[in-house]
Design an enzyme around this catalytic site. Sequence first.
Site, PDB file in Angstrom:
ATOM      1  N   ASP A  20       0.848  -1.196   0.000  1.00 16.34           N
ATOM      2  CA  ASP A  20       0.000   0.000   0.000  1.00 16.34           C
ATOM      3  C   ASP A  20       0.884   1.247   0.000  1.00 16.34           C
ATOM      4  O   ASP A  20       1.689   1.437   0.916  1.00 16.34           O
ATOM      5  CB  ASP A  20      -0.887  -0.054   1.259  1.00 16.34           C
ATOM      6  CG  ASP A  20      -1.707   1.213   1.432  1.00 16.34           C
ATOM      7  OD1 ASP A  20      -1.913   1.927   0.434  1.00 16.34           O
ATOM      8  OD2 ASP A  20      -2.129   1.485   2.571  1.00 16.34           O
ATOM      9  N   ASP A  28      -1.911  -1.186  -3.647  1.00 14.78           N
ATOM     10  CA  ASP A  28      -2.233  -0.435  -4.868  1.00 14.78           C
ATOM     11  C   ASP A  28      -1.122  -0.563  -5.904  1.00 14.78           C
ATOM     12  O   ASP A  28      -0.082  -1.182  -5.645  1.00 14.78           O
ATOM     13  CB  ASP A  28      -2.527   1.038  -4.533  1.00 14.78           C
ATOM     14  CG  ASP A  28      -1.454   1.633  -3.641  1.00 14.78           C
ATOM     15  OD1 ASP A  28      -0.267   1.420  -3.933  1.00 14.78           O
ATOM     16  OD2 ASP A  28      -1.806   2.287  -2.631  1.00 14.78           O
ATOM     17  N   ASP A 199     -10.220 -16.632 -15.810  1.00 16.05           N
ATOM     18  CA  ASP A 199     -10.960 -17.058 -14.624  1.00 16.05           C
ATOM     19  C   ASP A 199     -12.068 -18.060 -14.983  1.00 16.05           C
ATOM     20  O   ASP A 199     -12.845 -17.824 -15.925  1.00 16.05           O
ATOM     21  CB  ASP A 199     -11.579 -15.811 -13.987  1.00 16.05           C
ATOM     22  CG  ASP A 199     -12.152 -16.051 -12.612  1.00 16.05           C
ATOM     23  OD1 ASP A 199     -11.380 -16.398 -11.714  1.00 16.05           O
ATOM     24  OD2 ASP A 199     -13.380 -15.878 -12.443  1.00 16.05           O
ATOM     25  N   GLU A 252      -8.020 -21.001 -15.832  1.00 14.00           N
ATOM     26  CA  GLU A 252      -8.374 -21.615 -14.548  1.00 14.00           C
ATOM     27  C   GLU A 252      -9.536 -22.550 -14.848  1.00 14.00           C
ATOM     28  O   GLU A 252     -10.614 -22.098 -15.230  1.00 14.00           O
ATOM     29  CB  GLU A 252      -8.786 -20.568 -13.518  1.00 14.00           C
ATOM     30  CG  GLU A 252      -8.940 -21.203 -12.145  1.00 14.00           C
ATOM     31  CD  GLU A 252      -9.975 -20.551 -11.254  1.00 14.00           C
ATOM     32  OE1 GLU A 252      -9.892 -20.718 -10.041  1.00 14.00           O
ATOM     33  OE2 GLU A 252     -10.889 -19.879 -11.775  1.00 14.00           O
ATOM     34  N   HIS A 321      -4.477 -17.154  -4.600  1.00 14.61           N
ATOM     35  CA  HIS A 321      -5.279 -16.344  -3.669  1.00 14.61           C
ATOM     36  C   HIS A 321      -6.524 -17.083  -3.165  1.00 14.61           C
ATOM     37  O   HIS A 321      -7.274 -16.522  -2.368  1.00 14.61           O
ATOM     38  CB  HIS A 321      -5.692 -15.054  -4.375  1.00 14.61           C
ATOM     39  CG  HIS A 321      -6.569 -15.318  -5.547  1.00 14.61           C
ATOM     40  ND1 HIS A 321      -6.117 -15.984  -6.676  1.00 14.61           N
ATOM     41  CD2 HIS A 321      -7.882 -15.072  -5.762  1.00 14.61           C
ATOM     42  CE1 HIS A 321      -7.120 -16.116  -7.522  1.00 14.61           C
ATOM     43  NE2 HIS A 321      -8.199 -15.580  -7.003  1.00 14.61           N
ATOM     44  N   ASP A 322      -6.778 -18.282  -3.657  1.00 17.38           N
ATOM     45  CA  ASP A 322      -7.952 -19.052  -3.230  1.00 17.38           C
ATOM     46  C   ASP A 322      -7.585 -20.208  -2.294  1.00 17.38           C
ATOM     47  O   ASP A 322      -8.467 -20.853  -1.736  1.00 17.38           O
ATOM     48  CB  ASP A 322      -8.666 -19.685  -4.439  1.00 17.38           C
ATOM     49  CG  ASP A 322      -9.332 -18.662  -5.349  1.00 17.38           C
ATOM     50  OD1 ASP A 322      -9.688 -17.570  -4.872  1.00 17.38           O
ATOM     51  OD2 ASP A 322      -9.500 -18.975  -6.548  1.00 17.38           O
TER      52      ASP A 322
HETATM   53  O1  ISL Z   1     -11.680 -21.522  -4.105  1.00 19.25           O
HETATM   54  C1  ISL Z   1     -12.048 -22.353  -4.905  1.00 19.25           C
HETATM   55  C2  ISL Z   1     -11.364 -23.638  -5.072  1.00 19.25           C
HETATM   56  O2  ISL Z   1     -10.690 -24.044  -3.994  1.00 19.25           O
HETATM   57  C3  ISL Z   1     -13.185 -22.154  -5.786  1.00 19.25           C
HETATM   58  O3  ISL Z   1     -14.400 -22.363  -5.308  1.00 19.25           O
HETATM   59  C4  ISL Z   1     -13.043 -20.858  -6.544  1.00 19.25           C
HETATM   60  O4  ISL Z   1     -14.042 -19.988  -6.285  1.00 19.25           O
HETATM   61  C5  ISL Z   1     -12.987 -21.237  -7.982  1.00 19.25           C
HETATM   62  O5  ISL Z   1     -11.768 -21.874  -8.136  1.00 19.25           O
HETATM   63  C6  ISL Z   1     -13.078 -20.069  -8.919  1.00 19.25           C
HETATM   64  O6  ISL Z   1     -12.120 -19.117  -8.634  1.00 19.25           O
HETATM   65  C7  ISL Z   1     -12.020 -17.966  -9.405  1.00 19.25           C
HETATM   66  O7  ISL Z   1     -13.262 -17.378  -9.702  1.00 19.25           O
HETATM   67  C8  ISL Z   1     -13.996 -16.849  -8.612  1.00 19.25           C
HETATM   68  C9  ISL Z   1     -13.152 -15.978  -7.699  1.00 19.25           C
HETATM   69  O8  ISL Z   1     -13.845 -15.742  -6.500  1.00 19.25           O
HETATM   70  C10 ISL Z   1     -11.825 -16.616  -7.374  1.00 19.25           C
HETATM   71  O9  ISL Z   1     -11.044 -15.773  -6.578  1.00 19.25           O
HETATM   72  C11 ISL Z   1     -11.173 -16.946  -8.687  1.00 19.25           C
HETATM   73  O10 ISL Z   1      -9.874 -17.443  -8.533  1.00 19.25           O
HETATM   74  C12 ISL Z   1     -15.139 -16.063  -9.211  1.00 19.25           C
HETATM   75  O11 ISL Z   1     -14.656 -15.135 -10.123  1.00 19.25           O
END
Ligand code: ISL
Length: 539
Positions: A20, A28, A199, A252, A321-322
Amino acid sequence: MLTKYKNSTVYQIYPRSFCDSDGDGVGDIKGIISKLDYIASLGVDVIWLSPVYKSPNDDNGYDIADYKAIQPEFGTMEDFELLLSEAKARGINIIMDLVINHTSDEHEWFERAKAGEQKYRDYYIIKKGKDGKLPNNWGNFFAECPWEPFGDPANEEYYLHLFSKKQPDLNWYNPDVYREVVDIMKFWLDKGVIGFRCDVINVIFKESFANGKKHLALTGKEHYLSTDGCHNILAALRRDVLSHYETLTVGETVMVDLKEAADLTLPERGELDMVFAFEHMECDQIGVKWFKTKFKPKKLMRILTKWQEGLPWNSCYFENHDQPRSVTRFTKGGEYRAIGAKMLLGLLFSLRGTTYVYQGQEIGMTNGAFESLDEIMDIESHNVDEMAKGLGIINPFRWKLIKKTSRDNARTPMQWSAEENAGFTSGKPWLKLHPNYTEVNVERDLRDKDGVISFFKEINSFKKSSEIMKEGSFKELHRGKWVYVFERALDGEKLTVICNFKDKAVSYPMEQKGSRVLSNYEGEAKKLRPYEFVIIKNN
Ligand code: ISL
């Protein structure tokens, strides 16, 4: 595999949590620019930037309100252009997140649809319910009902959203939607980004809207996973857009199997360069990700081998990030945190494919230290808590599941130094920092000659300098309870990679011939030491 960028090391930045520059507690673009020298020093070639587009932030930017504008709290378009040019000046390219399964409900298209413009209604999937019944029985990724009333409830019209209700799904039957996306992709490619992380790309085309087979969470998925319609769209985007630039695209692709992954990446079909598969991320769960089981290294090894041997080219990743942090998930952590983080990095870079790392992985950041749901910001975690409550699951148990698996585990602010707020912000961080930042931070790690970063640099530059590591074949040699051994080979030259997943010394599973070329330990010992990683060159 079409891309010339396949041997890049890709570093994912989650902008909200990276750095930040203006003290509002949110990372940012200027913050990212200030860290470019650091990123370059790691030997990174490509940054994957999670969404920086204008967004109401229901899902931290994965709900886009304007595909051609920068989120004001991240900066301006000028800042973005500066980021691009400053990155390029350091030999670093950028790929952006392309989120085209859905928009935000605050996107102008959806607002105009709601205002009754037919043209924009057709951008979304709006279906009729009947006699109080929803259009179908589908499930939703975020534990919501996927159908939300559209307009006057008396009309019994609903729009589909596979994610949050603020993320209406786009209607890919509509050629106007295709044209809009072509335009968006060109806009960013013309600015100089080299590609996209696409995505949930394998769910964009819904083949039918019939009821689905009962499933724990995603009833209906057979109607939209990797459909022919999706393949056609991807091939068309290649023809109309991507083939006119030098690009890197990674899809993804949720729930893909080997066959689907191969189909999506076959060079002759010209769709994606590579995909993020999920099977290895599911090695410690039963059914859905919230039900975690004890981590068994052997299961991870089995899945890694299956994908390494079964697909010509993988996108290799242990974090994003997930996902919870790999060092928490796959090692005992504690006193073994750093050595375990290095072993996992060693393994990751030694796999055949493009290596993707996530911010903080290079210092062995751990899962967040959240104490209650109030400290969690992620919509998915809150929804799941609600759903579990509805199912009668009592609270200590609900929190136990969420604490372990919440996506916020990976989203805690980047730990730059031992200073206040870990050097991430001068304000109040948007998400609770991990208190271990006084010990686990970039500044301290860099000062330590045995730091995780120095190992990261070593294994990264080794991979870059070794044709065997880049192009060689993969063969599993041993899969034990704790020890994984595989071989990378090219033109008669071989490297043996050994990983110990145990926090104790264990015997070598087989005799070793050759010389040690890289390890996370000094010297040699009779047995493999806790979390030892070693590459042996076979002469
Ligand atoms: O976290 C997950 C798998 O462990 C999933 O349910 C995830 O939401 C999925 O992989 C889709 O992820 C992507 O699309 C989502 C977004 O929230 C995630 O951050 C992104 O990586 C919706 O756009």
